[in-house]
Design an enzyme around this catalytic site. Structure first.
Site, mmCIF file in Angstrom:
data_model
loop_
_atom_site.group_PDB
_atom_site.id
_atom_site.type_symbol
_atom_site.label_atom_id
_atom_site.label_comp_id
_atom_site.label_asym_id
_atom_site.label_seq_id
_atom_site.Cartn_x
_atom_site.Cartn_y
_atom_site.Cartn_z
ATOM 1 N N ASN A 116 -7.271 4.171 9.728
ATOM 2 C CA ASN A 116 -6.824 2.901 10.279
ATOM 3 C C ASN A 116 -6.997 2.825 11.793
ATOM 4 O O ASN A 116 -7.172 1.752 12.338
ATOM 5 C CB ASN A 116 -5.363 2.625 9.900
ATOM 6 C CG ASN A 116 -4.484 3.841 10.047
ATOM 7 O OD1 ASN A 116 -4.777 4.896 9.511
ATOM 8 N ND2 ASN A 116 -3.400 3.698 10.791
ATOM 9 N N THR A 149 9.977 -7.522 -12.199
ATOM 10 C CA THR A 149 9.286 -8.795 -12.408
ATOM 11 C C THR A 149 8.193 -8.963 -11.359
ATOM 12 O O THR A 149 8.405 -8.713 -10.176
ATOM 13 C CB THR A 149 10.299 -9.953 -12.349
ATOM 14 O OG1 THR A 149 11.227 -9.770 -13.417
ATOM 15 C CG2 THR A 149 9.607 -11.301 -12.492
ATOM 16 N N GLY A 181 0.814 -1.205 0.000
ATOM 17 C CA GLY A 181 0.000 0.000 0.000
ATOM 18 C C GLY A 181 0.851 1.258 0.000
ATOM 19 O O GLY A 181 0.526 2.254 -0.654
ATOM 20 N N THR A 182 1.944 1.202 0.727
ATOM 21 C CA THR A 182 2.836 2.354 0.807
ATOM 22 C C THR A 182 3.379 2.726 -0.569
ATOM 23 O O THR A 182 3.425 3.916 -0.925
ATOM 24 C CB THR A 182 4.004 2.029 1.770
ATOM 25 O OG1 THR A 182 3.462 1.710 3.054
ATOM 26 C CG2 THR A 182 4.950 3.199 1.890
ATOM 27 N N SER A 215 -3.951 -2.658 -0.195
ATOM 28 C CA SER A 215 -2.854 -3.494 0.287
ATOM 29 C C SER A 215 -3.375 -4.887 0.589
ATOM 30 O O SER A 215 -4.396 -5.043 1.265
ATOM 31 C CB SER A 215 -2.257 -2.865 1.546
ATOM 32 O OG SER A 215 -1.264 -3.711 2.075
ATOM 33 N N GLY A 216 -2.661 -5.899 0.088
ATOM 34 C CA GLY A 216 -3.124 -7.279 0.222
ATOM 35 C C GLY A 216 -3.298 -7.754 1.650
ATOM 36 O O GLY A 216 -4.293 -8.390 1.984
ATOM 37 N N HIS A 217 -2.326 -7.400 2.507
ATOM 38 C CA HIS A 217 -2.335 -8.027 3.826
ATOM 39 C C HIS A 217 -3.437 -7.517 4.732
ATOM 40 O O HIS A 217 -3.600 -8.004 5.849
ATOM 41 C CB HIS A 217 -0.960 -7.926 4.503
ATOM 42 C CG HIS A 217 -0.572 -6.567 4.988
ATOM 43 N ND1 HIS A 217 -0.637 -6.215 6.306
ATOM 44 C CD2 HIS A 217 -0.118 -5.478 4.341
ATOM 45 C CE1 HIS A 217 -0.218 -4.969 6.454
ATOM 46 N NE2 HIS A 217 0.103 -4.497 5.271
ATOM 47 N N CYS A 235 3.723 4.981 23.903
ATOM 48 C CA CYS A 235 4.689 3.952 24.229
ATOM 49 C C CYS A 235 4.669 2.779 23.278
ATOM 50 O O CYS A 235 5.644 2.064 23.151
ATOM 51 C CB CYS A 235 4.433 3.438 25.632
ATOM 52 S SG CYS A 235 5.185 4.504 26.839
HETATM 53 C C1 LIG Z 1 -4.459 3.611 5.913
HETATM 54 C C2 LIG Z 1 -3.206 2.852 5.582
HETATM 55 N N1 LIG Z 1 -2.455 3.226 4.539
HETATM 56 C C3 LIG Z 1 -1.336 2.566 4.195
HETATM 57 C C4 LIG Z 1 -0.899 1.469 4.899
HETATM 58 C C5 LIG Z 1 0.381 0.806 4.490
HETATM 59 O O1 LIG Z 1 0.175 -0.364 3.750
HETATM 60 P P1 LIG Z 1 1.382 -1.373 3.525
HETATM 61 O O2 LIG Z 1 1.677 -1.982 4.844
HETATM 62 O O3 LIG Z 1 0.886 -2.386 2.533
HETATM 63 O O4 LIG Z 1 2.516 -0.591 2.975
HETATM 64 C C6 LIG Z 1 -1.658 1.033 6.001
HETATM 65 C C7 LIG Z 1 -1.275 -0.139 6.802
HETATM 66 O O5 LIG Z 1 -0.374 -0.208 7.590
HETATM 67 C C8 LIG Z 1 -2.826 1.753 6.349
HETATM 68 O O6 LIG Z 1 -3.555 1.389 7.411
#
Ligand SMILES: Cc1ncc(COP(=O)(O)O)c(C=O)c1O
Lengths: 307, 402
Positions: free
Chosen positions: B153, B239, B73-74, B201-203, B327
Site C-alpha cells: 500500500n 445479515t 479487507g481487514t 476491499s470495496g473502498h 508524525c
Molecule cells: C494492503 C491493505 N490491506 C488491508 C487494508 C485494510 O482494508 P479495510 O480498510 O477494508 O479494512 C488496507 C487498507 O487500508 C490495505 O492497504
C-alpha cells in the site's frame, strides 16, 4: 489530519525567525533524526545585560515542531536568560493555543533546546536530562529525569500521555512498567481526575451533487426490449434444461404467465408445498437471472385451469 | 482555490456515482432481508448473487460460491489467518512479510503472543523485494498458511504471489494474499492459480467503505470467523450488507471495464508525475521496486525534511497525498515499510505517496508539479541538515541525543 489550532497553523505556514543567526553566541541542538524531530536554537545574548536580543531556529520536523520552534523564538526575545529558563513546554503549548496531545513532545523539544542554548552560552556542560537519570526508553533515548519532570509539569497520569509528551514508551513498549513506576512515584497517591471532554456538535452537512468519475463511462448500447415471444422462448429453454433434474425428484415446472421480470410457474411433484420448493424457486430464479442477465423473480402459481 | 486534487487513492477512493446509483434502491424500496421467504426478499437475494458474479468475474474465479462477502479487507485478512490455523490443527506456523499492512501484522503478533503460533516474517531488500531464500528456508510441513500481500500500500511494490503460492503448495501450506491494493488495478485469473485465499476491499476500488470479500478456493478447508446465521453458506454469518455488496459488485464490473485505462492512461500519468518531480527536485528518490509496481502508485522520499510538513503545505495548495513519516500516523516511528527497506531516517521521514485513480487528470499532475519544488525548497530552508543550496557537506548539526 491533526486538529491544529489556528495559531499553530499560522506559525507553521508563516514561521518567523527561521534560518541561521550568524551572530549567535548561544546555540542549542536537540532532538534526533530517528524520532523525526530535531531543532537548532540560536540566540544572540547581550553580554552586559544577559538579555536575549535575537533568536532564530532551524527545525527538521512536522508542522507542530516548526510552529513550536518559531513560537519559542518569539516568546523569549527580550527576556533575560534567567527569565527564559523559567519557560516550560506548557508555556510554549499555551502560547500556541494548545497542541494535540500526541504532539506535546514538540513543545518539550523547544524547552530543551532553550536550556541547551543557555548552557552553551554560559559555558556549562548542558545537564542534558538524558544523561542525568537512568535510560528508560531505549527506542527514543529518554531517561527517567526527563519523564519525571514532564509528568510533574504537565500533571500526566497515563503511560500514553507520557509517550505523547516525551515519546518514551512509544516504541517497543518494553519500558511501560518503568514509566508506570515513575507515574506512581511522582503522582503519589493522587488519583487522576480526568476532565470530561468537550464534545462539539458537528455542523449539519448538505449533500452535494457529485460528478461522474472519469473516464465517463461509454453509454451502454441500448438493448432492444425483448419481445414477449422471445422472453417466453428463453424461459422455456431454461425450464427445459432443469426439467430432468426436477423430474428425478418426481417434480415438474410449468410456465403460467410472465409479467415484466416476474415469472409465474406452476410447480408440481415431490417438493411441491414443502419448504424445499423455496429452494427450487431460488434455483430456477438463479438460472433465469443468468439467462436474462438481470434480476428475475419467480412466483409459484396455480395451473391456469384452476385460476 | 483551484479544484481539489485527490492523490490519496490507496487510502480510499471516491465512490463512483454509477455505483451509488446501483445501491440507492436497496436503501429504499428494496429493503428486504435476502433470507426472507416473502416477496420482499425477491430481487434482494438476486442482487447479492449478481454482485457475487461480478466480483467472481473481476477475480477470474472459477465459481461464484468462492466469493465470501465480508465487512472489510481487514475482516477478510483475519478470517484467512484464523481459519487456516483452526482448520489445520497440526500446523502452528505462519509465514508472512515484514512489510504487510497492520491488518496482517497485528493479527500475527496477537497469534504469536496469545496462541503460541510461530510467525516467520520474511525481510525485503532495499527495493522492497521479498528475500526468496529466507522464504524457502521458512517453509516446512508445520506451516499452516503463507500470507504475502499482492501489492504494497505504501510503495505499490508487487510480490510475485503466483510463484510464492506454488512454493507454499509444495509443503502443503495454504496460500493467502492480501490483494486489497491490487484488485481492480491488475488483471487476475484465480481459476488457474495456486492461491487459496485472497482479500479485497470495496473502498479501494470506488465502492463504499465497510464492504470487502474473501476469495476461498473451492475445496479449501475453512472455519468461519463469525458464527451465527447461514449467510454466505455459513462461512460468514450476519445479515448481508446488501447496499455495500451491490456497490462492490458494480464497482468490480466497472473496474474490469477500466482495467486497460488503469494500466495505460493512469500509468502514464503516474510516470509523468514521477519523472517531473525527479527532474525538478534534487535529493529525492523513488522507493520500492520501480519495475514491479502498481500502475497508480509512486512513493518519493524527499531527504532532510519531514513528511507531515510536506502534506500540510500540499494540503494548503489543495492537494491530498500521504506520508510514511512518524508524525502523520500518530505512532512515533516512521513507516515500517520504509524501515524494512533500510531507507535512511533522513529520507524515510520525508517519504510521500501519491496514489492516482481513473479519476486523475493531466491537470492534477500539472498542479502537483507546479507546487512541489517550492514546497520542498521552503522546508529545506528551515532544516538544520540543509545548507545554502544543498545538504551540509560537513554536518555540523549533531543534536544532543540521537
Ligand atoms: C494492503 C491493505 N490491506 C488491508 C487494508 C485494510 O482494508 P479495510 O480498510 O477494508 O479494512 C488496507 C487498507 O487500508 C490495505 O492497504
Amino acid at each position: 489530519m491533526w486538529d491544529y489550532s489556528d495559531k499553530v497553523k499560522d506559525y507553521f505556514f508563516n514561521p518567523v525567525n527561521a534560518g541561521v543567526l550568524e551572530e549567535a553566541n548561544a546555540v542549542g541542538d536537540v532532538g534526533s533524526i530517528s524520532c523525526g524531530d530535531a531543532l537548532r536554537l540560536m540566540l544572540k545574548v547581550d553580554p552586559e545585560t544577559d538579555v536575549i536580543l535575537d533568536a532564530r531556529f532551524q527545525t527538521f520536523g512536522c508542522g507542530s515542531a516548526i510552529a513550536s520552534s518559531s513560537a519559542l523564538t518569539e516568546m523569549i526575545k527580550g527576556m533575560t536568560l534567567d527569565q527564559a529558563l523559567k519557560v516550560t513546554n506548557q508555556d510554549i503549548a499555551a502560547y500556541l493555543d494548545g497542541l494535540p496531545p500526541e504532539k506535546m513532545h514538540c513543545s518539550v523539544m523547544g524547552a530543551e533546546a532553550l536550556h541547551a542554548a543557555i548552557a552553551n552560552y554560559r559555558g556549562e556542560e548542558w545537564k542534558d536530562d538524558h544523561e542525568e537519570g537512568e535510560l528508560v526508553c531505549k527506542c527514543f533515548g529518554v531517561d527517567a529525569a526527563l519523564i519525571e519532570r514532564t509528568v510533574r509539569d504537565n500533571g500526566l497520569v497515563t503511560v500514553e500521555q507520557v509517550a505523547n509528551y516525551t515519546k518514551a514508551g512509544g516504541g517497543c513498549c518494553s519500558c511501560h512498567e518503568k514509566i508506570e513506576d515513575i507515574l506512581i512515584a511522582v503522582n503519589g497517591e493522587l488519583a487522576a481526575t480526568a476532565k470530561p471532554a468537550i464534545v462539539q456538535q458537528p455542523k449539519p452537512r448538505t449533500l452535494v451533487q457529485i460528478a461522474p468519475l472519469k473516464p465517463e463511462p461509454a453509454p451502454a448500447p441500448a438493448k432492444p426490449a425483448m419481445t414477449m415471444v422471445r422472453k417466453i422462448q428463453l424461459i422455456e429453454k431454461v425450464l427445459e434444461d432443469i426439467r430432468p433434474s426436477l423430474k428425478m425428484d418426481g417434480g415438474n415446472a410449468e410456465l403460467i404467465d410472465v409479467d415484466g421480470d416476474t415469472v409465474y410457474l406452476h410447480l408440481t411433484g415431490a417438493c411441491m408445498g414443502c419448504s424445499s420448493s423455496g429452494l427450487t424457486i431460488a434455483g430456477i430464479q438463479e438460472r433465469l437471472m443468468l439467462a436474462f442477465g438481470k434480476p428475475m423473480r419467480v412466483v409459484p402459481s396455480k395451473p391456469t385451469a384452476e385460476v | 482555490m483551484n479544484a481539489p486534487v485527490y492523490l490519496d487513492n490507496n487510502a480510499t477512493t471516491r465512490v463512483d456515482p454509477a455505483v451509488l446509483a446501483e445501491m440507492l434502491p436497496f436503501f429504499t424500496e428494496l429493503f428486504g432481508n435476502p433470507s426472507s421467504m416473502h416477496h420482499y426478499a425477491a430481487g434482494v437475494a438476486e442482487a447479492v448473487q449478481l454482485a457475487r458474479r461480478q466480483v467472481q468475474s473481476l477475480l477470474g474465479a472459477k465459481h461464484d460460491s468462492e466469493i465470501i462477502f465480508t465487512s472489510c479487507g481487514t475482516e477478510a485478512n483475519n478470517t484467512a489467518l484464523y481459519s487456516a490455523l483452526a482448520a489445520n490443527p497440526g500446523r502452528r506456523e505462519i509465514i508472512t512479510s515484514v512489510v504487510e499492512h497492520p491488518a496482517i501484522l497485528a493479527v500475527c503478533e496477537h497469534l504469536e503472543k496469545n496462541e503460541g503460533v510461530t510467525v516467520h516474517r520474511i525481510p525485503v531488500d532495499a527495493k522492497g523485494r521479498l528475500e526468496i531464500g529466507a522464504y524457502q528456508a521458512a517453509l516446512s510441513d508445520k506451516v499452516a498458511i503463507v500470507s504475502f500481500m499482492s501489492a504494497n500500500n505504501e510503495t505499490g511494490t508487487l510480490f510475485p504471489v503466483e510463484e510464492l503460492a506454488v512454493m507454499a503448495k509444495e509443503v502443503g501450506a495454504l496460500f493467502h494474499t492480501d490483494a486489497v491494493q491490487a484488485v481492480g488495478k491488475l488483471p487476475m485469473n484465480l481459476a488457474d492459480s495456486a492461491i487459496d485465499m485472497l482479500s479485497l476491499s470495496g473502498h479501494k476500488l470506488h465502492a463504499p467503505k465497510g464492504v470487502g470479500a474473501l476469495y476461498l478456493k473451492r475445496g479449501t478447508r475453512f472455519r468461519p470467523l463469525l458464527r451465527g446465521g447461514h449467510q454466505e453458506r455459513g462461512r460468514r454469518a450476519g445479515t448481508e450488507n446488501v447496499t455495500g455488496i451491490v456497490g462492490l459488485g458494480k464497482a468490480a464490473e466497472l473496474a474490469q471495464a477500466a482495467m486497460e485505462h488503469e494500466n495505460t492512461v493512469v500509468r502514464t500519468l503516474r510516470d509523468r508525475l514521477q519523472t517531473g518531480i525527479l527532474q525538478s527536485i534534487s535529493h529525492c528518490f523513488v522507493t520500492g521496486d520501480i519495475e514491479h509496481r502498481l500502475p497508480n502508485t509512486v512513493n518519493i522520499a524527499f531527504e532532510y525534511i519531514e513528511g507531515e510538513a510536506i502534506l500540510l503545505l500540499l494540503s494548503r495548495a489543495g492537494i491530498a497525498a500521504s506520508s510514511g513519516s512518524a508524525c502523520t500516523s500518530g505512532s512515533l516511528e516512521p513507516s515500517h515499510v520504509m524501515r524494512a527497506m533500510n531507507i535512511p531516517y533522513t529520507a524515510a521521514h520525508g517519504s510521500t505517496r501519491f496514489s492516482l485513480s481513473r479519476d486523475t487528470t493531466d491537470a492534477d499532475v500539472d498542479r502537483v508539479l507546479a507546487v512541489m519544488p517550492e514546497i520542498i525548497a521552503r522546508l529545506r530552508q528551515l532544516s538544520p541538515y540543509w545548507g545554502k543550496d544543498g545538504p551540509k557537506a560537513t554536518p555540523d548539526f549533531a543534536p544532543a541525543y540521537a
